[in-house]
Design a protein around this motif. Sequence first.
Motif, short mmCIF file in Angstrom:
data_model
loop_
_atom_site.label_atom_id
_atom_site.label_comp_id
_atom_site.label_asym_id
_atom_site.label_seq_id
_atom_site.Cartn_x
_atom_site.Cartn_y
_atom_site.Cartn_z
N TYR A 68 44.79 52.24 -8.24
CA TYR A 68 44.60 53.33 -7.26
C TYR A 68 44.17 52.68 -5.93
CZ TYR A 68 42.01 57.03 -4.89
OH TYR A 68 41.58 57.90 -4.15
N LEU A 69 43.06 51.65 -6.10
CA LEU A 69 42.66 50.94 -4.86
C LEU A 69 43.76 50.39 -4.10
CD1 LEU A 69 39.12 49.76 -6.16
CD2 LEU A 69 39.50 51.73 -4.61
N ARG A 70 44.63 49.69 -4.80
CA ARG A 70 45.56 48.92 -4.24
C ARG A 70 46.74 49.88 -3.55
NH1 ARG A 70 47.20 46.28 -8.59
NH2 ARG A 70 49.12 47.72 -8.74
N LEU A 71 46.99 51.02 -3.87
CA LEU A 71 47.96 51.97 -3.35
C LEU A 71 47.38 52.55 -2.42
CD1 LEU A 71 49.46 53.50 -6.41
CD2 LEU A 71 50.45 51.98 -4.98
N ARG A 72 46.06 52.73 -2.37
CA ARG A 72 45.19 53.62 -0.94
C ARG A 72 44.85 52.44 -0.08
NH1 ARG A 72 44.52 58.31 0.06
NH2 ARG A 72 42.55 58.14 0.62
N GLY A 73 45.23 51.15 -0.35
CA GLY A 73 45.01 50.30 0.64
C GLY A 73 43.55 49.79 1.00
N LEU A 74 42.82 49.98 0.08
CA LEU A 74 41.23 49.85 0.04
C LEU A 74 41.10 48.43 -0.16
CD1 LEU A 74 39.84 53.00 -1.16
CD2 LEU A 74 40.12 52.52 1.16
N THR A 99 45.33 43.06 -2.93
CA THR A 99 45.23 42.06 -4.00
C THR A 99 46.20 41.14 -3.70
OG1 THR A 99 46.63 43.08 -5.27
CG2 THR A 99 44.46 43.92 -5.67
N GLY A 100 46.08 39.95 -4.28
CA GLY A 100 47.04 38.73 -3.99
C GLY A 100 48.10 38.70 -5.39
N ARG A 101 47.91 39.45 -6.07
CA ARG A 101 48.82 39.47 -7.38
C ARG A 101 50.03 40.41 -7.28
NH1 ARG A 101 45.69 42.86 -11.89
NH2 ARG A 101 44.90 44.52 -10.43
N ARG A 102 51.05 39.86 -7.41
CA ARG A 102 52.21 40.74 -7.53
C ARG A 102 52.26 41.74 -8.70
NH1 ARG A 102 56.36 38.14 -4.13
NH2 ARG A 102 54.96 36.85 -2.91
N SER A 103 53.08 42.59 -8.75
CA SER A 103 53.19 43.48 -9.90
C SER A 103 53.52 42.83 -11.25
CB SER A 103 54.20 44.59 -9.52
OG SER A 103 55.52 43.96 -9.58
N ARG A 104 52.35 42.36 -11.83
CA ARG A 104 52.44 41.46 -13.03
C ARG A 104 52.02 42.46 -13.95
NH1 ARG A 104 48.21 37.12 -14.17
NH2 ARG A 104 47.10 38.00 -12.81
N MET A 116 42.36 36.04 -6.86
CA MET A 116 42.00 37.29 -7.50
C MET A 116 40.55 36.79 -7.88
SD MET A 116 43.52 39.31 -10.86
CE MET A 116 44.34 37.98 -11.58
N THR A 117 39.68 37.96 -7.55
CA THR A 117 38.43 37.63 -7.78
C THR A 117 38.08 38.12 -9.29
OG1 THR A 117 37.75 39.78 -6.91
CG2 THR A 117 37.82 37.99 -5.40
N ASP A 118 37.03 37.72 -9.81
CA ASP A 118 36.19 38.17 -11.11
C ASP A 118 36.06 39.89 -11.09
OD1 ASP A 118 36.32 35.87 -12.01
OD2 ASP A 118 34.27 35.35 -11.59
N ALA A 119 35.65 40.30 -9.73
CA ALA A 119 35.39 41.99 -9.79
C ALA A 119 36.70 42.62 -10.08
CB ALA A 119 34.88 42.16 -8.27
N GLU A 120 37.83 42.19 -9.55
CA GLU A 120 39.18 42.69 -9.79
C GLU A 120 39.26 42.73 -11.16
OE1 GLU A 120 42.19 41.26 -7.24
OE2 GLU A 120 41.04 41.65 -5.58
N ASP A 121 39.04 41.48 -11.99
CA ASP A 121 39.31 41.75 -13.44
C ASP A 121 38.52 42.67 -14.21
OD1 ASP A 121 41.20 39.59 -13.01
OD2 ASP A 121 39.96 37.94 -13.41
N ASP A 122 37.33 42.87 -13.86
CA ASP A 122 36.62 43.91 -14.49
C ASP A 122 36.78 45.33 -14.25
OD1 ASP A 122 35.05 41.68 -15.18
OD2 ASP A 122 33.48 41.88 -13.67
N LEU A 123 37.61 45.60 -13.24
CA LEU A 123 37.85 46.98 -13.05
C LEU A 123 39.05 47.40 -13.98
CD1 LEU A 123 38.35 47.10 -9.12
CD2 LEU A 123 36.42 48.28 -10.70
N PRO A 124 39.05 48.81 -14.52
CA PRO A 124 40.12 49.09 -15.37
C PRO A 124 41.43 49.15 -14.33
CG PRO A 124 38.30 50.61 -15.39
CD PRO A 124 37.97 49.76 -14.50
N GLU A 125 42.56 49.17 -15.40
CA GLU A 125 43.99 48.69 -14.48
C GLU A 125 44.11 49.96 -13.72
OE1 GLU A 125 47.09 47.72 -16.98
OE2 GLU A 125 48.45 48.04 -15.54
N THR A 126 43.74 51.22 -14.37
CA THR A 126 44.09 52.65 -13.44
C THR A 126 43.40 52.52 -12.00
OG1 THR A 126 42.28 53.69 -14.64
CG2 THR A 126 44.55 53.81 -15.51
#
Length: 163
Positions: A15-21, A24-29, A1-11
């Motif tokens: 959205y980006l993960r569901l669109r496949g853009l 992420t390596g994380r599971r639904s945590r 997981m990168t620092d850029a992903e931590d800075d993004l809001p969860e919503t």
Amino acid sequence: MTDAEDDLPETLSTYLRLRGLEPTGRRSRRKRRVPGDGESIPFAPGRDPHGLGDVIAVWTRQAGWDPLLAREDLILKWREVAGDETAQHTRPVGLDAGVLTVQCDSTAWAKQLRIMRTHIVTEIAQRFPDAGVQNVRFVGPDVPSWKWGPRAVPGRGPRDTYG
């Protein structure tokens, strides 16, 4: 997981993960939720029930009534402040602009209490600091006067018209 992903809001990251853009390596945590001020947490400090007196004290402080209530307490507890013998011969009659006016039975009592003024002011300041009393004015008994109010004309008054 990168620092850029931590800075993004969860919503947005969802959205980006569901669109496949952005994979992420994380599971639904689940993200642990940090409670705010308005939320209640069981067994947290401040959750104990408060007494009615404590609740009323907080309300009066928030409403700004503490100085008014301290002045009223001073008037009601004058016997404790002045002492029993002094309280038999005096009574507080007004409190205006930091000056407590006390009426005495006689001019002798007024003179004696003027001498003790610093002791009485100190006692009031210690017991009722919120009352804002800075000085005490002792007056004698009410006697008829020719002077009517603070804007009276200086001089001898009506006596100078008799002859």
